[in-house]
Design a protein around this motif. Structure first.
Motif, short mmCIF file in Angstrom:
data_model
loop_
_atom_site.label_atom_id
_atom_site.label_comp_id
_atom_site.label_asym_id
_atom_site.label_seq_id
_atom_site.Cartn_x
_atom_site.Cartn_y
_atom_site.Cartn_z
N THR A 187 -5.34 8.65 -9.68
CA THR A 187 -4.39 8.13 -8.70
C THR A 187 -5.06 7.85 -7.37
N GLU A 237 0.83 -1.21 0.00
CA GLU A 237 0.00 0.00 0.00
C GLU A 237 0.87 1.26 0.00
N ARG A 296 1.83 4.51 -3.31
CA ARG A 296 2.00 5.97 -3.23
C ARG A 296 3.42 6.36 -3.63
N VAL A 334 -5.35 4.32 -5.48
CA VAL A 334 -4.76 4.17 -4.14
C VAL A 334 -5.80 3.71 -3.14
N ASP A 344 -5.86 0.19 -1.16
CA ASP A 344 -5.87 0.21 0.31
C ASP A 344 -7.01 -0.65 0.85
N ALA A 351 -4.77 10.01 0.64
CA ALA A 351 -4.50 9.16 -0.52
C ALA A 351 -3.61 9.85 -1.54
#
Lengths: 289, 266
Positions: free
Chosen positions: A245, A205, A209, A249, A253, B123
Motif C-alpha cells: 500500500t 492522491e 488513501r 501511495v 503521489d 503514506a
C-alpha cells in the motif's frame, strides 16, 4: 545614559498569558487522559506491545499475500479512487460555477455552498456505512462514497479558485453581449481550469488513501486484506500488505505531484535533470540543496 | 494591419497534437477499465430512491439520541481522543519539524532520516494506524489516541516544516553570529516568527483529528464510531442518522471556531 547593558523588558502580561496557556494545555491533557481508561501498566506496556508486533512484521511475507491476490486488491483501491475522483470532479465542476460569488446570484450560491459544507462534514467511511446496505458490499459502495465526498472538497476548492480570477475577461465578454454560459466558457473556464485540474489530481492522491481505508468496512480495496491478516494475527502478511500500500501511495503521489507541477508551471524553461530531481524529492520528501 | 477583405480576422485554432490526443485516449481507456473493475452502475442513482431501506432511516428517535449514555458519553470520548492526540502529536512535531527543515536541521543525517521516515509514516492511512494499534495494544480509546497521535505528528510536520522552510533566515544568522548554540538560536531566531503558524496549523490538525476520531470506532478504536458501528449492525439506521446530525452540527461548529481563530492568527 547608564553604562549598564539592559535587556528590553518583556511585554506586560506575557508571563501570565504563557502560564494560562500552559495551564489550559495541562488541564486538557488530564481531562482527555481521564476518559481513556489508561492504567499505568497499560501505558508502560504499550511501547513494548507495539515493538513485539513490529518485530514479527519483519520480514514481510510477500509471496503469500501475492498468492491471495493482494496486488489486485491494491489496484482495486486505485480504481476506486480514480472513478470516485472522476465522479466528484464531473459533479462538482458545474456546481462550483453556481457557488462562486463573482459569477453566481445569491439565491443559488448560498444553498450550493451549504451543500458543499454538508458533504464535507460527513466522512467517507460514514457515507460508505450508509451506502453499503443500498449497493451491497463491494467496490461500488466505496466508489460512490468517495465520489460524493469529493464533491464537497473539490467544489469548495474550485469555488475558491473561480472567486480569485481576474474580472477583466468577464467584463470583456459581457461588453460583447455574451450570455452567462458563454461568459463562463470563454472568460472563467480558461482562467481556472489549470488550477482546478491540479486540485482534481491532488484529490485523487487523497482518495487513494481513503479507498484503502474503505476496504476495512468491506467497501472494496486493500483494507479488507489488512484487516483479515490482522484479525488472524498474521503479522508478516499484514506488513507485506502495508508495504504494498505504502509503495503504491508513494508512487501515485510522486507521479501526480509531477503532473500537477507541469500543469501549473508549464513546460517552458525546465530541463530534464531538474524535473527528475523534483520527482525524486517528491518520492523521498528530501529537497535538494 | 488592416484585415484582408473576405477573410475572417479570427485567430486560427491551434491544431490538436498527437500527444494530447493519445494522453486523452489513454485516460479515457483507463477510466472505462477502472469503471468496469469497480462495478460502475449508474442505475444506483435512481434505484436508490425506491429502496425500501430508506424507511429505516426515519423518523429520528431524538429521545434516544439525546439520552446522555447513548451518544453524549462516546462523543466526549471522541473529543478526549482528539484533544490528547493533538497535544501530543503537535508537541512532538515541533522538534521534528525543525529537524526536517534544511534551514534548521542540526545536521545532514538527521534531516535525511527524519524526512524519509515521516514521508513513509504519512503514506499509511490513518485508520490503518488505528487498526494496527488496536491489534497491538487492545481495543479501545487508548489505541485510538496512539494512532491519531502518529497521524497528527505526520500531518503537522509536513505543514509546519514547510513554514519553517519559508521563514526569514536573518534572525537565525544573527543568533548564530552572536555565538548562540543550536537550540537557543532556533528558540530566539526562528520560533517567534513561525509560532503563530504553528498554533494555526495545530488548530487545523485538531479539526482533522475530530473528523478522524469520529470514524475510529469503526475499527474498534473507541469514540462515537463504536456506537455508530453497533447501531449499524442492528440496522437501526434511524439512530445512525440521528447521530450523524449531531456529528455534523458539532464538526461544523468546531470548523467555524477554528477557521475564525486561524484567520486572526495569520
Amino acid at each position: 545614559m547608564t553604562a549598564t547593558t539592559r535587556r528590553p523588558a518583556a511585554p506586560r502580561g506575557a508571563r501570565e498569558r504563557r502560564w494560562t496557556v500552559a495551564l489550559v494545555i495541562v488541564v486538557a491533557m488530564v481531562w482527555s487522559v481521564s476518559g481513556l481508561n489508561v492504567t499505568l501498566d497499560r501505558l508502560l506496556g504499550a511501547p513494548g506491545d507495539a515493538w513485539a508486533i513490529l518485530r514479527q512484521m519483519v520480514p514481510p511475507a510477500f509471496a503469500r499475500v501475492h498468492e491471495r491476490g493482494a496486488v489486485g486488491k491494491v489496484f482495486e483501491s486505485v480504481y476506486i479512487a480514480w472513478i470516485g475522483t472522476v465522479i466528484g470532479a464531473l459533479l462538482s465542476l458545474p456546481l462550483a460555477f453556481l457557488a462562486a460569488h463573482n459569477v453566481a446570484p445569491v439565491w443559488i450560491r448560498v444553498p450550493i455552498r451549504q451543500l458543499f459544507n454538508a458533504i464535507r462534514a460527513v466522512p467517507e467511511l460514514i457515507l460508505a456505512v450508509i451506502l453499503i446496505p443500498i449497493t451491497g458490499l463491494g467496490p461500488w459502495a466505496g466508489t460512490l462514497a468517495i465520489g460524493i465526498h469529493s464533491i464537497g472538497t473539490l467544489g469548495k476548492w474550485a469555488t475558491e479558485s473561480i472567486e480569485s480570477i481576474d474580472s477583466g475577461p468577464i467584463e470583456a465578454v459581457e461588453s460583447t453581449g455574451g450570455r452567462w454560459v458563454s461568459n463562463m466558457r470563454w472568460a472563467v473556464f480558461p482562467q481556472v481550469m489549470s488550477t482546478i485540474s491540479s486540485y482534481w489530481l491532488f484529490r485523487f492522491e487523497i482518495n487513494v488513501r481513503a479507498s484503502a481505508v474503505l476496504g476495512m468496512i468491506g467497501a472494496g480495496g486493500v483494507g479488507s486484506e489488512l484487516v483479515s491478516h490482522l484479525v488472524f494475527r498474521d503479522f508478516p502478511a499484514a506488513s507485506a500488505v502495508l508495504v504494498l500500500t505504502v509503495g503504491v501511495v508513494l508512487t501515485i503521489d510522486t507521479i501526480s505531484a509531477a503532473v500537477r507541477r507541469r500543469i501549473i508551471t508549464g513546460s517552458v524553461g525546465k530541463s530534464e535533470p531538474s524535473r527528475s530531481a523534483e520527482a525524486l524529492s517528491d518520492l523521498t520528501g528530501i529537497k535538494q540543496r | 494591419m488592416t484585415p484582408t477583405p473576405g477573410q475572417s480576422n479570427r485567430p486560427v485554432r491551434p491544431r490538436l497534437r498527437t500527444r494530447t490526443v493519445s494522453i486523452a485516449a489513454a485516460l479515457t481507456a483507463f477510466t472505462v477499465f477502472a469503471a468496469r473493475e469497480v462495478g460502475f452502475d449508474p442505475s444506483t442513482f435512481w434505484e436508490v430512491w425506491s429502496n425500501p431501506l430508506w424507511e429505516k432511516f426515519w423518523p429520528i428517535p431524538w429521545d434516544w439520541v439525546f439520552d446522555s449514555g447513548n451518544v453524549l458519553q462516546p462523543f466526549v470520548e471522541t473529543f478526549q481522543i482528539a484533544t490528547i492526540s493533538t497535544i501530543l502529536g503537535c508537541g512532538l512535531a515541533l522538534p521534528v519539524s525543525f529537524a526536517m527543515s534544511s534551514l534548521t536541521a542540526p545536521n545532514r543525517p538527521t534531516y535525511l532520516v527524519s524526512r524519509a521516515v515521516m514521508n513513509v509514516v504519512r503514506a499509511v492511512p490513518d485508520l490503518f494506524w488505528a487498526k494496527l494499534m488496536v491489534t497491538a495494544i487492545g481495543i479501545g480509546a487508548f489505541a485510538g489516541s496512539w494512532a491519531l497521535t502518529i497521524f497528527s505528528l505526520a500531518v503537522m510536520v509536513k505543514l509546519f516544516s514547510e513554514t519553517v522552510d519559508g521563514a526569514d533566515p536573518g534572525p537565525l544568522e544573527a543568533a548564530r553570529a552572536a555565538g548562540g548554540r543550536h537550540a537557543p538560536a532556533l528558540r530566539t531566531g526562528i520560533l517567534p516568527t513561525v509560532f503563530p503558524d504553528y498554533v494555526a496549523h495545530s488548530l487545523y490538525v485538531f479539526e482533522l483529528n475530530v473528523r478522524a476520531s469520529v470514524v475510529l470506532g469503526l475499527v474498534g478504536a473507541g469514540g462515537i464510531g463504536r456506537v455508530l458501528e453497533a447501531q449499524r449492525q442492528f440496522f437501526r439506521f434511524d439512530r445512525v442518522l440521528g447521530m450523524l446530525v449531531i456529528i455534523f452540527v458539532v464538526v461544523w461548529i468546531i470548523e467555524q471556531v477554528s477557521v475564525s481563530l486561524r484567520k486572526r492568527l495569520i
